[in-house]
Scaffold this motif. Structure first.
Motif, mmCIF file in Angstrom:
data_model
loop_
_atom_site.group_PDB
_atom_site.id
_atom_site.type_symbol
_atom_site.label_atom_id
_atom_site.label_comp_id
_atom_site.label_asym_id
_atom_site.label_seq_id
_atom_site.Cartn_x
_atom_site.Cartn_y
_atom_site.Cartn_z
ATOM 1 N N UNK A 92 0.827 -1.440 -0.128
ATOM 2 C CA UNK A 92 -0.133 -0.114 -0.026
ATOM 3 C C UNK A 92 0.896 1.074 0.073
ATOM 4 N N UNK A 93 1.880 1.210 0.732
ATOM 5 C CA UNK A 93 2.758 2.509 0.861
ATOM 6 C C UNK A 93 3.433 2.591 -0.499
ATOM 7 N N UNK A 100 -5.257 1.484 -1.185
ATOM 8 C CA UNK A 100 -5.668 1.179 -0.170
ATOM 9 C C UNK A 100 -6.504 -0.114 -0.483
ATOM 10 N N UNK A 101 -5.822 -1.323 -0.062
ATOM 11 C CA UNK A 101 -6.581 -2.719 -0.095
ATOM 12 C C UNK A 101 -7.320 -3.081 1.075
ATOM 13 N N UNK A 102 -8.499 -3.542 0.791
ATOM 14 C CA UNK A 102 -9.216 -4.267 1.663
ATOM 15 C C UNK A 102 -10.035 -3.248 2.755
ATOM 16 N N UNK A 103 -10.133 -2.078 1.989
ATOM 17 C CA UNK A 103 -10.758 -1.074 2.870
ATOM 18 C C UNK A 103 -12.243 -1.352 3.304
ATOM 19 N N UNK A 104 -12.813 -2.243 2.531
ATOM 20 C CA UNK A 104 -14.312 -2.764 2.973
ATOM 21 C C UNK A 104 -14.339 -3.617 4.209
ATOM 22 N N UNK A 149 -8.754 -5.624 9.135
ATOM 23 C CA UNK A 149 -7.929 -5.066 8.038
ATOM 24 C C UNK A 149 -6.514 -4.511 8.519
ATOM 25 N N UNK A 150 -6.265 -3.795 9.458
ATOM 26 C CA UNK A 150 -4.952 -3.523 10.419
ATOM 27 C C UNK A 150 -4.135 -5.107 10.633
ATOM 28 N N UNK A 151 -5.021 -6.151 11.324
ATOM 29 C CA UNK A 151 -4.273 -7.282 11.614
ATOM 30 C C UNK A 151 -3.638 -7.952 10.374
ATOM 31 N N UNK A 152 -4.309 -7.877 9.363
ATOM 32 C CA UNK A 152 -3.934 -8.645 8.003
ATOM 33 C C UNK A 152 -3.043 -7.899 7.364
ATOM 34 N N UNK A 153 -3.002 -6.579 7.247
ATOM 35 C CA UNK A 153 -2.177 -5.736 6.330
ATOM 36 C C UNK A 153 -0.629 -5.688 7.133
#
Length: 86
Positions: free
Chosen positions: A58-59, A64-68, A74-78
């Protein structure tokens, strides 16, 4: 594609990506694995060396992937690089 420090084709000025990314997500168990691979000659056996977090991709891309997904999920996975089952 990622265009960080990318070059252009001398013939027609088309940008050449510096890296490619791949994100694989399993919605059934919420796991993922992601890679950021340089646009270079690589050996398939070295693929694990290019595992990165989704946040890293993403950076690099500004996307922004998985924003839904729910924010916590989302934070844990990313932020994770190693996901069970991959």
């Amino acid at each position: 594609p990622v265009f960080a420090n990318s070059k252009s084709s001398a013939l027609n000025r088309v940008p050449i990506p510096s890296h490619f990314y791949k994100i694989i997500y399993s919605p059934s168990d919420g796991t993922s694995v992601s890679f950021l691979i340089p646009h270079d000659n690589l050996k398939t056996s070295s693929l694990n060396f290019y595992k990165v977090s989704i946040d890293d991709i993403e950076q690099a891309t500004g996307l922004d992937f998985f924003s839904l997904l729910e924010e916590e999920d989302e934070l844990l996975m990313e932020l994770s690089i190693e996901q069970p089952g991959w």
